[in-house]
Motif scaffolding. Structure first.
Motif, PDB file in Angstrom:
ATOM      1  N   VAL A 196      27.540  16.725  67.306  1.00 35.25           N
ATOM      2  CA  VAL A 196      28.388  17.603  66.703  1.00 35.25           C
ATOM      3  C   VAL A 196      27.557  18.939  67.006  1.00 35.25           C
ATOM      4  O   VAL A 196      28.059  20.086  66.932  1.00 35.25           O
ATOM      5  N   ASP A 197      26.345  19.082  67.091  1.00 39.28           N
ATOM      6  CA  ASP A 197      25.281  20.216  67.162  1.00 39.28           C
ATOM      7  C   ASP A 197      24.974  20.680  68.834  1.00 39.28           C
ATOM      8  O   ASP A 197      24.154  21.723  68.904  1.00 39.28           O
ATOM      9  N   MET A 198      25.457  19.984  69.618  1.00 36.53           N
ATOM     10  CA  MET A 198      25.280  20.200  70.983  1.00 36.53           C
ATOM     11  C   MET A 198      26.537  19.933  71.899  1.00 36.53           C
ATOM     12  O   MET A 198      27.152  18.948  71.817  1.00 36.53           O
ATOM     13  N   PHE A 199      26.637  20.654  73.003  1.00 35.73           N
ATOM     14  CA  PHE A 199      27.695  20.793  73.966  1.00 35.73           C
ATOM     15  C   PHE A 199      27.123  21.021  75.211  1.00 35.73           C
ATOM     16  O   PHE A 199      26.384  21.846  75.270  1.00 35.73           O
ATOM     17  N   THR A 200      27.674  20.437  76.427  1.00 35.50           N
ATOM     18  CA  THR A 200      27.444  20.797  77.564  1.00 35.50           C
ATOM     19  C   THR A 200      28.222  22.067  77.807  1.00 35.50           C
ATOM     20  O   THR A 200      29.586  22.128  77.355  1.00 35.50           O
ATOM     21  N   ALA A 201      27.623  22.951  78.273  1.00 32.04           N
ATOM     22  CA  ALA A 201      28.338  24.343  78.447  1.00 32.04           C
ATOM     23  C   ALA A 201      28.161  24.722  79.714  1.00 32.04           C
ATOM     24  O   ALA A 201      27.525  24.616  80.507  1.00 32.04           O
TER      25      ALA A 201
END
Length: 238
Positions: A196-201
């Protein structure tokens, strides 16, 4: 029935050996470019792989970042490899961790995506494949004959503490979020990961990761060979 029982008893120790072998390693080297693409870190696949294993507790280096001590002792690390097995209907990816002799220590489940856009389908399939490593519950167990050494220090400078001058609002999408500026224009697309604390951006031509740490969201990416970490203000939906 007896034969099936014998097969299970034979395969179970092999699975345990594979897991123990991974736990005996602390470092992973990720290539700057995978064989099935034309450019370094194309579609952000190499940095995504690096960030995933870092979040799992490994010390991870791209080929261009390997410290001299590890370069002199290549068998101290595992080597990540990603294989693309898809066709025109579906993208399929599998991640392998190899030792210095190119023997497979562990291979992931096959990640898949039916998205037509390579930028999206490659990221989705790779993240799905990487997520299968989580079931191993990695924890480093140094071999008895290994000398205790200090943890390798990162060559990447700490991100700046000040916040961005811009405020972005996150709007939910099917695969994650879109970040909107004050004029409601989409400035960044976020793809969900298992955390929940990391996304591909994805921001224009820049591809990286959005990570929450130190109570701040950071957009992290590579500009050429330089690592960039930008703090940004993001309002996430409740």
């Amino acid at each position: 029935m007896r034969n099936s029982y014998l097969i299970i008893c034979f395969l179970l120790p092999l699975a345990l050996i594979a897991q123990k072998s991974i736990n005996n390693y602390q470092k992973i080297i990720v290539p700057n470019k995978f064989n099935f693409v034309k450019k370094e870190n194309q579609y952000n696949l190499n940095v995504l792989t690096k960030l995933f294993f870092e979040k799992s507790g490994f010390q991870v280096y791209l080929n261009s970042e390997v410290p001299s001590e590890l370069a002199a002792n290549p068998c101290d690390a595992m080597y990540a490899s990603v294989v693309e097995k898809g066709n025109f209907m579906k993208t399929k990816m599998q991640v392998f961790l190899l030792d210095c002799k190119k023997d497979t220590i562990y291979k992931s489940d096959v990640g898949t995506s039916k998205e037509k856009d390579f930028n999206v389908s490659y990221n989705l399939a790779l993240r799905q494949a990487l997520n299968s490593f989580e079931k191993l519950n990695y924890h480093y167990e140094p071999k008895e004959n290994e000398l205790t050494t200090d943890n390798a220090t990162s060559t990447i400078s700490e991100p700046k503490k000040q916040l961005s001058e811009h405020l972005y609002t996150a709007r939910a999408t099917a695969n994650g979020y879109e970040l909107l500026d004050t004029e409601k224009k989409v400035v960044m697309k976020l793809l969900k990961t298992s955390r929940v604390d990391m996304f591909t951006a994805l921001k224009s031509s820049q591809q990286g990761a959005l990570i929450f740490k130190e109570n701040t969201w950071f957009f992290e990416y590579y500009q050429g060979e330089n690592f960039v970490s930008e703090p940004i203000d993001v309002v996430m939906p409740n």
